[in-house]
Design a protein around this motif. Structure first.
Motif, PDB file in Angstrom:
ATOM      1  N   VAL A 179      60.353  29.000 -11.361  1.00 23.60           N
ATOM      2  CA  VAL A 179      58.920  28.948 -11.069  1.00 23.60           C
ATOM      3  C   VAL A 179      58.721  28.833  -9.558  1.00 23.60           C
ATOM      4  N   ARG A 180      57.925  29.712  -9.015  1.00 22.65           N
ATOM      5  CA  ARG A 180      57.669  29.711  -7.579  1.00 22.65           C
ATOM      6  C   ARG A 180      56.692  28.591  -7.210  1.00 22.65           C
ATOM      7  N   PRO A 181      56.629  28.205  -5.929  1.00 17.69           N
ATOM      8  CA  PRO A 181      55.646  27.198  -5.490  1.00 17.69           C
ATOM      9  C   PRO A 181      54.221  27.684  -5.756  1.00 17.69           C
ATOM     10  N   ARG A 182      53.339  26.768  -6.109  1.00 19.67           N
ATOM     11  CA  ARG A 182      51.958  27.113  -6.446  1.00 19.67           C
ATOM     12  C   ARG A 182      51.271  27.890  -5.317  1.00 19.67           C
ATOM     13  N   ALA A 183      51.630  27.591  -4.087  1.00 19.44           N
ATOM     14  CA  ALA A 183      51.014  28.283  -2.949  1.00 19.44           C
ATOM     15  C   ALA A 183      51.268  29.780  -2.980  1.00 19.44           C
ATOM     16  N   GLN A 184      52.273  30.210  -3.757  1.00 22.84           N
ATOM     17  CA  GLN A 184      52.601  31.634  -3.833  1.00 22.84           C
ATOM     18  C   GLN A 184      52.028  32.307  -5.082  1.00 22.84           C
ATOM     19  N   TRP A 185      51.374  31.530  -5.941  1.00 22.68           N
ATOM     20  CA  TRP A 185      50.782  32.109  -7.147  1.00 22.68           C
ATOM     21  C   TRP A 185      49.531  32.897  -6.793  1.00 22.68           C
ATOM     22  N   ASN A 186      49.276  33.957  -7.522  1.00 17.16           N
ATOM     23  CA  ASN A 186      48.051  34.730  -7.331  1.00 17.16           C
ATOM     24  C   ASN A 186      46.936  34.074  -8.154  1.00 17.16           C
ATOM     25  N   LEU A 187      46.329  33.043  -7.593  1.00 16.60           N
ATOM     26  CA  LEU A 187      45.339  32.254  -8.322  1.00 16.60           C
ATOM     27  C   LEU A 187      44.033  33.004  -8.553  1.00 16.60           C
TER      28      LEU A 187
END
Length: 246
Positions: free
Chosen positions: A71-79
């Motif tokens: 799982v990638r860091p949340r900052a890298q998610w396409n929110l």
């Protein structure tokens, strides 16, 4: 930016895994055991890998040699992705998400309405009024029809600013607005036409102050409707839970 349209078991698997990530069941940095998932879900490794590819495209996970899938860091998610928005709401983070959405809209849309009143063309007014007609026609239709009509109006309002930056800001709230509209549709029966018409006619009249005030009133109403819909959904959920345990 369209939602993922996977169907059947594949689509269900993508949604299940996406919701687990957004809910924190699969946390940032966690390694995802594809074999264990295959056993748990009774799916082939190929099917699991196909679902993982969708999550990777949305920035939620990545795969590296020797490290595996994680799982990638949340900052890298396409929110801002429509599916990620939907999974976030399904994961129980609706209150925080809709608060953030309301604050963003309050910062952007009243200013856009003011600017639209200063710069709108006759063609812009025609498009806005046509969008009002579409909203009126969609009220008794499906949630998807009402959501599409509402979003078309908001995009027309942004376009009427004739500011390319404002016009592109729809990417920040389009998915969230769609999710909000789906939640409210059917639960709240107030007519959305008057509030949207008030903004439209203030823009048509070239009155920036009235346009901004009308947009703020529209956003206030949107928040009231959302609170009512959320409360109704929670009561329905609680009633269902009590019925299940009776």
């Amino acid at each position: 930016m369209a939602a993922y349209v996977g169907r059947g078991v594949h689509g269900q698997t993508v949604r299940l895994l996406g919701t687990r990530v957004l809910a924190g069941e699969l946390r940032e940095g966690d390694t995802i055991d594809l074999g264990a998932l295959s056993t748990e879900l009774d799916l082939s490794l190929t099917a699991i890998r196909e679902a993982i590819k969708v999550l990777a495209a949305k920035g939620l996970v990545d795969s590296r040699q020797k490290k595996g899938t994680f799982v990638r860091p949340r900052a890298q998610w396409n929110l801002l992705d429509p599916d990620v928005v939907s999974w976030q709401v399904a994961a129980g983070a609706a209150d925080t998400f809709f608060r953030d959405l309301a604050e963003l809209r309050a910062a952007i849309e009243p200013a856009a309405a003011r600017l639209a009143a200063q710069r709108r063309t006759d063609e812009d007014v025609v498009v806005l009024r046509a969008a009002i007609d579409r909203i009126a026609a969609s009220v008794r239709g499906t949630a998807e029809e009402e959501t599409a009509a509402d979003l078309a109006w908001h995009r027309a309002m942004l376009a009427a600013t004739h500011n390319e930056m404002f016009t592109r800001t729809d990417v920040f709230f389009a998915a969230g607005l769609s999710e909000r509209d789906r939640l409210v549709h059917g639960a709240v029966h107030d007519d959305p036409v008057p509030s949207h018409s008030a903004v439209t006619e203030a823009v048509a009249a070239g009155d920036p102050g009235a346009a901004e005030a009308a947009m703020r009133a529209l956003l206030d109403k949107a928040e009231t409707d959302l609170r009512r819909a959320t409360a109704m959904n929670r009561r329905a959920h609680d009633d269902h839970e009590r019925g299940s345990t009776a």
